[in-house]
Design a protein around this motif. Structure first.
Motif, PDB file in Angstrom:
ATOM      1  N   LEU A  58       0.771  -0.888   0.013  1.00 23.37           N
ATOM      2  CA  LEU A  58      -0.132  -0.001  -0.006  1.00 23.37           C
ATOM      3  C   LEU A  58       0.719   1.168   0.057  1.00 23.37           C
ATOM      4  CD1 LEU A  58      -2.865  -0.984   2.445  1.00 23.37           C
ATOM      5  CD2 LEU A  58      -3.015  -1.069   0.120  1.00 23.37           C
ATOM      6  N   GLY A  59       1.966   1.256   0.660  1.00 28.48           N
ATOM      7  CA  GLY A  59       2.880   2.436   0.680  1.00 28.48           C
ATOM      8  C   GLY A  59       3.557   2.515  -0.741  1.00 28.48           C
ATOM      9  N   SER A  60       3.811   1.463  -1.318  1.00 28.65           N
ATOM     10  CA  SER A  60       4.306   1.756  -2.771  1.00 28.65           C
ATOM     11  C   SER A  60       3.244   2.126  -3.682  1.00 28.65           C
ATOM     12  CB  SER A  60       4.716   0.314  -3.400  1.00 28.65           C
ATOM     13  OG  SER A  60       6.062  -0.081  -2.770  1.00 28.65           O
ATOM     14  N   LEU A  61       1.907   1.876  -3.362  1.00 29.32           N
ATOM     15  CA  LEU A  61       0.948   2.160  -4.223  1.00 29.32           C
ATOM     16  C   LEU A  61       0.711   3.742  -3.965  1.00 29.32           C
ATOM     17  CD1 LEU A  61      -1.361   1.685  -6.194  1.00 29.32           C
ATOM     18  CD2 LEU A  61      -2.789   1.099  -4.026  1.00 29.32           C
ATOM     19  N   GLY A  62       0.849   4.156  -2.550  1.00 33.69           N
ATOM     20  CA  GLY A  62       0.756   5.545  -2.431  1.00 33.69           C
ATOM     21  C   GLY A  62       1.767   6.491  -2.995  1.00 33.69           C
ATOM     22  N   LEU A  63       2.885   5.692  -3.094  1.00 33.47           N
ATOM     23  CA  LEU A  63       4.039   6.605  -3.813  1.00 33.47           C
ATOM     24  C   LEU A  63       3.892   6.804  -5.402  1.00 33.47           C
ATOM     25  CD1 LEU A  63       7.478   5.137  -2.523  1.00 33.47           C
ATOM     26  CD2 LEU A  63       6.499   7.541  -2.112  1.00 33.47           C
ATOM     27  N   ILE A  64       3.210   5.742  -5.934  1.00 35.70           N
ATOM     28  CA  ILE A  64       2.919   5.941  -7.353  1.00 35.70           C
ATOM     29  C   ILE A  64       1.634   6.890  -7.647  1.00 35.70           C
ATOM     30  CG2 ILE A  64       1.707   4.777  -9.234  1.00 35.70           C
ATOM     31  CD1 ILE A  64       3.160   2.130  -8.362  1.00 35.70           C
ATOM     32  N   LEU A  65       0.767   6.918  -6.524  1.00 33.59           N
ATOM     33  CA  LEU A  65      -0.278   7.768  -6.685  1.00 33.59           C
ATOM     34  C   LEU A  65       0.185   9.185  -6.023  1.00 33.59           C
ATOM     35  CD1 LEU A  65      -2.937   5.321  -5.396  1.00 33.59           C
ATOM     36  CD2 LEU A  65      -2.648   6.354  -7.729  1.00 33.59           C
ATOM     37  N   ARG A  66       1.240   9.452  -5.486  1.00 33.15           N
ATOM     38  CA  ARG A  66       1.894  10.526  -5.009  1.00 33.15           C
ATOM     39  C   ARG A  66       1.193  10.960  -3.916  1.00 33.15           C
ATOM     40  NH1 ARG A  66       3.662  14.460 -10.182  1.00 33.15           N
ATOM     41  NH2 ARG A  66       5.164  12.708 -10.972  1.00 33.15           N
ATOM     42  N   LYS A  67       0.775  10.256  -2.780  1.00 37.14           N
ATOM     43  CA  LYS A  67       0.026  10.648  -1.543  1.00 37.14           C
ATOM     44  C   LYS A  67       1.031  10.504  -0.411  1.00 37.14           C
ATOM     45  CE  LYS A  67      -3.791  10.498  -3.656  1.00 37.14           C
ATOM     46  NZ  LYS A  67      -4.445  11.872  -3.759  1.00 37.14           N
ATOM     47  N   ARG A  68       0.682  11.482   0.377  1.00 33.95           N
ATOM     48  CA  ARG A  68       1.510  11.741   1.473  1.00 33.95           C
ATOM     49  C   ARG A  68       1.490  10.446   2.549  1.00 33.95           C
ATOM     50  NH1 ARG A  68       4.173  16.361   3.728  1.00 33.95           N
ATOM     51  NH2 ARG A  68       2.866  17.448   2.081  1.00 33.95           N
ATOM     52  N   TRP A  69       0.348   9.705   2.809  1.00 34.11           N
ATOM     53  CA  TRP A  69       0.388   8.693   3.377  1.00 34.11           C
ATOM     54  C   TRP A  69       1.205   7.525   3.159  1.00 34.11           C
ATOM     55  CZ3 TRP A  69      -1.421   4.873   0.403  1.00 34.11           C
ATOM     56  CH2 TRP A  69      -2.172   5.126  -0.677  1.00 34.11           C
ATOM     57  N   ALA A  70       1.847   7.451   2.246  1.00 29.00           N
ATOM     58  CA  ALA A  70       2.786   6.563   1.780  1.00 29.00           C
ATOM     59  C   ALA A  70       3.821   6.507   2.635  1.00 29.00           C
ATOM     60  CB  ALA A  70       3.291   6.696   0.354  1.00 29.00           C
ATOM     61  N   THR A  71       4.347   7.363   3.255  1.00 34.73           N
ATOM     62  CA  THR A  71       5.499   7.296   4.374  1.00 34.73           C
ATOM     63  C   THR A  71       5.412   6.586   5.541  1.00 34.73           C
ATOM     64  OG1 THR A  71       6.437   9.548   3.112  1.00 34.73           O
ATOM     65  CG2 THR A  71       7.327   8.833   5.284  1.00 34.73           C
ATOM     66  N   PRO A  72       4.140   6.912   6.268  1.00 28.09           N
ATOM     67  CA  PRO A  72       3.821   5.920   7.371  1.00 28.09           C
ATOM     68  C   PRO A  72       3.678   4.451   7.085  1.00 28.09           C
ATOM     69  CG  PRO A  72       2.321   7.833   7.333  1.00 28.09           C
ATOM     70  CD  PRO A  72       3.245   7.998   6.019  1.00 28.09           C
ATOM     71  N   LEU A  73       2.843   4.310   5.992  1.00 30.87           N
ATOM     72  CA  LEU A  73       2.867   2.854   5.826  1.00 30.87           C
ATOM     73  C   LEU A  73       4.237   2.031   5.489  1.00 30.87           C
ATOM     74  CD1 LEU A  73      -0.219   2.826   3.538  1.00 30.87           C
ATOM     75  CD2 LEU A  73      -0.108   1.982   5.758  1.00 30.87           C
ATOM     76  N   LEU A  74       4.945   2.737   4.858  1.00 38.00           N
ATOM     77  CA  LEU A  74       6.222   2.384   4.328  1.00 38.00           C
ATOM     78  C   LEU A  74       7.087   2.113   5.851  1.00 38.00           C
ATOM     79  CD1 LEU A  74       7.070   3.859   1.147  1.00 38.00           C
ATOM     80  CD2 LEU A  74       6.700   1.593   1.230  1.00 38.00           C
ATOM     81  N   VAL A  75       7.253   3.153   6.680  1.00 32.30           N
ATOM     82  CA  VAL A  75       7.875   2.810   7.923  1.00 32.30           C
ATOM     83  C   VAL A  75       7.308   1.910   8.733  1.00 32.30           C
ATOM     84  CG1 VAL A  75       8.205   3.979  10.059  1.00 32.30           C
ATOM     85  CG2 VAL A  75       8.295   5.362   7.979  1.00 32.30           C
ATOM     86  N   ALA A  76       6.047   1.549   8.727  1.00 29.19           N
ATOM     87  CA  ALA A  76       5.335   0.460   9.403  1.00 29.19           C
ATOM     88  C   ALA A  76       5.759  -0.626   8.690  1.00 29.19           C
ATOM     89  CB  ALA A  76       3.758   0.515   9.391  1.00 29.19           C
ATOM     90  N   SER A  77       5.899  -0.655   7.224  1.00 29.99           N
ATOM     91  CA  SER A  77       6.618  -2.043   6.578  1.00 29.99           C
ATOM     92  C   SER A  77       7.909  -2.362   7.162  1.00 29.99           C
ATOM     93  CB  SER A  77       6.356  -1.908   5.157  1.00 29.99           C
ATOM     94  OG  SER A  77       6.991  -2.973   4.530  1.00 29.99           O
TER      95      SER A  77
END
Length: 82
Positions: A10-29
Motif C-alpha cells: 500500500l505504501g508503494s501504491l501511495g508513492l505511485i499515486l503521489r500521496k503523503r500517507w505512503a511514508t507512514p505505511l512504508l515505515v510500518a512495513s
C-alpha cells in the motif's frame, strides 16, 4: 509478516499515486520486516539454523524496504507528493 507485506504494497501504491500517507505505511512495513527478521533469526529454535539464502533474501528485503522509506521521505521533502 502481514504488516510488512501490506504496508509495503500500500505504501508503494501511495508513492505511485503521489500521496503523503505512503511514508507512514512504508515505515510500518520496515518495522514489520525488522520484527519478522528478529523472529526468524534470533528467536527461532537453535537446531533450526536458517541457510545462507535466507539471510541473503531477508537482507535484500530489508534494504528495499529502507530504500522505499528514504525515497518517500525525499519525495515529501521535495514536494513530489502531496
Amino acid at each position: 509478516t502481514a504488516i510488512a507485506v501490506w504496508g509495503g504494497a500500500l505504501g508503494s501504491l501511495g508513492l505511485i499515486l503521489r500521496k503523503r500517507w505512503a511514508t507512514p505505511l512504508l515505515v510500518a512495513s520496515v518495522a514489520g520486516v525488522v520484527l519478522q527478521d528478529i523472529s526468524l533469526f534470533a528467536m527461532g529454535p537453535a537446531e533450526a539454523t536458517p541457510e545462507a539464502a535466507a539471510f541473503a533474501i531477508q537482507g535484500m528485503v530489508l534494504l528495499i524496504a529502507v530504500g522505499l522509506v528514504l525515497l518517500a521521505r525525499k519525495a515529501t521533502a521535495q514536494r513530489w507528493i502531496a
